[in-house]
Scaffold this motif. Structure first.
Motif, PDB file in Angstrom:
ATOM      1  N   ASN A 115       0.815  -1.211   0.000  1.00 33.78           N
ATOM      2  CA  ASN A 115       0.000   0.000   0.000  1.00 33.78           C
ATOM      3  C   ASN A 115       0.852   1.265   0.000  1.00 33.78           C
ATOM      4  O   ASN A 115       0.440   2.301  -0.533  1.00 33.78           O
ATOM      5  CB  ASN A 115      -0.942   0.006   1.214  1.00 33.78           C
ATOM      6  CG  ASN A 115      -2.214  -0.774   0.949  1.00 33.78           C
ATOM      7  OD1 ASN A 115      -2.686  -0.841  -0.176  1.00 33.78           O
ATOM      8  ND2 ASN A 115      -2.780  -1.369   1.970  1.00 33.78           N
ATOM      9  N   VAL A 118       1.532   1.821  -3.613  1.00 31.55           N
ATOM     10  CA  VAL A 118       0.297   2.206  -4.303  1.00 31.55           C
ATOM     11  C   VAL A 118      -0.110   3.631  -3.951  1.00 31.55           C
ATOM     12  O   VAL A 118      -0.482   4.424  -4.818  1.00 31.55           O
ATOM     13  CB  VAL A 118      -0.841   1.213  -3.959  1.00 31.55           C
ATOM     14  CG1 VAL A 118      -2.192   1.725  -4.474  1.00 31.55           C
ATOM     15  CG2 VAL A 118      -0.541  -0.163  -4.551  1.00 31.55           C
ATOM     16  N   SER A 330      -4.698  -3.232  -8.555  1.00 33.76           N
ATOM     17  CA  SER A 330      -4.679  -1.816  -8.179  1.00 33.76           C
ATOM     18  C   SER A 330      -5.229  -0.925  -9.287  1.00 33.76           C
ATOM     19  O   SER A 330      -5.824   0.123  -9.016  1.00 33.76           O
ATOM     20  CB  SER A 330      -3.255  -1.378  -7.816  1.00 33.76           C
ATOM     21  OG  SER A 330      -2.387  -1.498  -8.926  1.00 33.76           O
ATOM     22  N   SER A 333      -8.924  -0.224  -8.997  1.00 30.05           N
ATOM     23  CA  SER A 333      -9.380   0.387  -7.749  1.00 30.05           C
ATOM     24  C   SER A 333      -9.362   1.905  -7.887  1.00 30.05           C
ATOM     25  O   SER A 333      -8.727   2.447  -8.787  1.00 30.05           O
ATOM     26  CB  SER A 333      -8.476  -0.037  -6.586  1.00 30.05           C
ATOM     27  OG  SER A 333      -7.163   0.481  -6.760  1.00 30.05           O
ATOM     28  N   SER A 338      -8.264   1.805  -2.883  1.00 24.59           N
ATOM     29  CA  SER A 338      -7.005   1.124  -3.219  1.00 24.59           C
ATOM     30  C   SER A 338      -6.419   0.347  -2.041  1.00 24.59           C
ATOM     31  O   SER A 338      -5.925  -0.780  -2.215  1.00 24.59           O
ATOM     32  CB  SER A 338      -5.979   2.135  -3.752  1.00 24.59           C
ATOM     33  OG  SER A 338      -5.676   3.106  -2.772  1.00 24.59           O
ATOM     34  N   MET A 342      -5.911  -3.794  -2.091  1.00 25.91           N
ATOM     35  CA  MET A 342      -4.633  -4.468  -1.931  1.00 25.91           C
ATOM     36  C   MET A 342      -4.621  -5.358  -0.693  1.00 25.91           C
ATOM     37  O   MET A 342      -3.957  -6.398  -0.674  1.00 25.91           O
ATOM     38  CB  MET A 342      -3.494  -3.445  -1.870  1.00 25.91           C
ATOM     39  CG  MET A 342      -3.343  -2.611  -3.138  1.00 25.91           C
ATOM     40  SD  MET A 342      -3.462  -3.553  -4.688  1.00 25.91           S
ATOM     41  CE  MET A 342      -2.021  -4.615  -4.573  1.00 25.91           C
TER      42      MET A 342
END
Length: 398
Positions: A115, A118, A330, A333, A338, A342
């Motif tokens: 994350n 991301v 991802s 999303s 998101s 994940m």
């Protein structure tokens, strides 16, 4: 985000992944030396993966509320405590208990790590894909190096490998917290405060309906089924070479060192090419097909040299699958979902790990080749599902 901060993050991720694998090559030795049931090599991992599966969606939700670097710290220290319990175990019950405790926090650490990438690449999907390839590379090369180091430490003693792991995991968590940036400003914090209901792992699963789509469901199914094959193959290979060939943990470590070099080459060439130059929603299928073919060859050619060579090649190719599926998840999303997506991806990966490790451990005693047959069937099914995914994707993109 500053480039030097990402560079340091990848360095810490590499070291953390090394530490996470110190105990794997000595686990078969621990089982044999302490006269534990042979099924423990699969059952213990399945116990950890069960907790990983249950709590990853929760950790994904929590990433939206607090800085991910704080979750990395909590996850790393909790993981270390669980591994200390595991390394001190002299009974099956303590082994399972230690692995379950570690599993709760392992999900937190690795969900937060993904994350983090991301969250800082929300506005550039190509850059996100590139960073996920780099993360997958450093994690898997680090993991292979960790196997090598753990194998060498295993020549000293099982306890030496576990002690080094506990210290390194804890240090990694502290480094994540001190070095990584606070990602609070780049993510959307939910309007509703985190409640007790959100802490319930099963409630976190129910919330998946807020972001689930047919295409995303296919990605998650492919992730889970292929993880069955990956874990069945991986866990049984480690035990097989100890049980059937009498190879020490040092050999396991040397094989992983070879995998590290090949993984680095493939991810820095093929992996980046697939992310940059192809539509990964179509090209991912070729990686699944290749993994299926490699495992199938093990069932046909039984020689020891072929068995080991195919494992090294397969393990390096298999790594290419992970960033592709992560990027596919991802990409579907939103900024608001998101972190949860994940977290759910991590959970599906561990769900496959549960069944792969558990079944591998239980069926190995009946026939040492059964787990490899299971791995082949799992990858074959994931490839067939991948064909259905690509057909749906092409229909929707035209």
């Amino acid at each position: 985000m500053k480039k030097d901060k990402f560079s340091l993050f990848f360095v810490i991720s590499f070291c953390f992944s090394m530490a996470a694998n110190f105990a794997h090559p000595v686990t078969p030795t621990l089982i044999v030396e302490r006269s534990l049931d042979s099924s423990m090599f699969g059952v213990a991992l399945a116990a950890m993966m069960t907790m990983y599966f249950l709590f990853s969606p929760f950790w994904g939700k929590l990433c939206a509320y607090v800085p991910t670097k704080r979750i990395m710290l909590i996850g790393a220290v909790g993981y270390a405590v669980g591994q200390y319990i595991f390394g001190s175990a002299y009974s099956e019950a303590v082994v399972v208990g230690g692995r379950m405790f570690a599993g709760i926090f392992t999900g937190g650490a690795f969900t937060a790590i993904i994350n983090y990438v991301v969250n800082f690449t929300q506005d550039d999907l190509k850059e996100r894909g590139r960073k996920l390839v780099i993360l997958s590379t450093v994690q898997n090369v680090g993991g292979a190096c960790g196997y090598f180091i753990g194998g060498m430490l295993g020549l000293i003693s099982v306890k030496a490998a576990f002690l080094a792991q506990v210290l390194a995991l804890s240090l990694g968590g502290v480094c994540f917290y001190l070095i990584c940036e606070d990602d609070t400003t780049v993510k959307v914090k939910p309007e509703k405060p985190l409640s007790f209901r959100d802490v319930n792992p099963f409630s976190a699963f129910l919330s998946a309906r807020t972001f689930m789509t047919p295409l995303l469901a296919y990605v998650f199914i492919i992730t889970a089924v292929s993880a069955i094959g990956q874990n069945s193959y991986e866990q049984c290979f480690n035990y097989y070479i100890k049980d059937q060939y009498g190879m020490s943990s040092a050999y396991n470590g040397m094989f992983k060192a070879g995998i590290a070099g090949l993984t680095l080459f493939l991810n820095s060439t093929v992996g980046l090419y697939l992310q940059k130059r192809t539509d990964i929603n179509r090209s991912f299928l070729y990686i699944l097909m290749l993994c299926t073919a490699l495992i199938g060859s093990v069932l046909i050619f039984r020689g020891q040299v072929v068995f080991i060579a195919v494992y090294i090649i397969y393990s390096s190719v298999m790594v290419l699958r992970l960033p592709l599926l992560q990027a596919m998840s991802s990409a579907q999303s939103s900024r608001e979902t998101s972190n949860s997506v994940m977290g759910f991806y991590q959970s599906m990966n561990s769900l496959g790990g549960i069944f792969g490790a558990l079944f591998a451990g239980l069926i190995y005693s009946r026939n040492p080749m059964y787990p490899f047959i299971l791995a082949f069937i799992a990858f074959l099914i994931s490839t067939l599902i991948g064909i259905l995914y690509r057909k749906m994707y092409l229909r929707r993109s035209h």
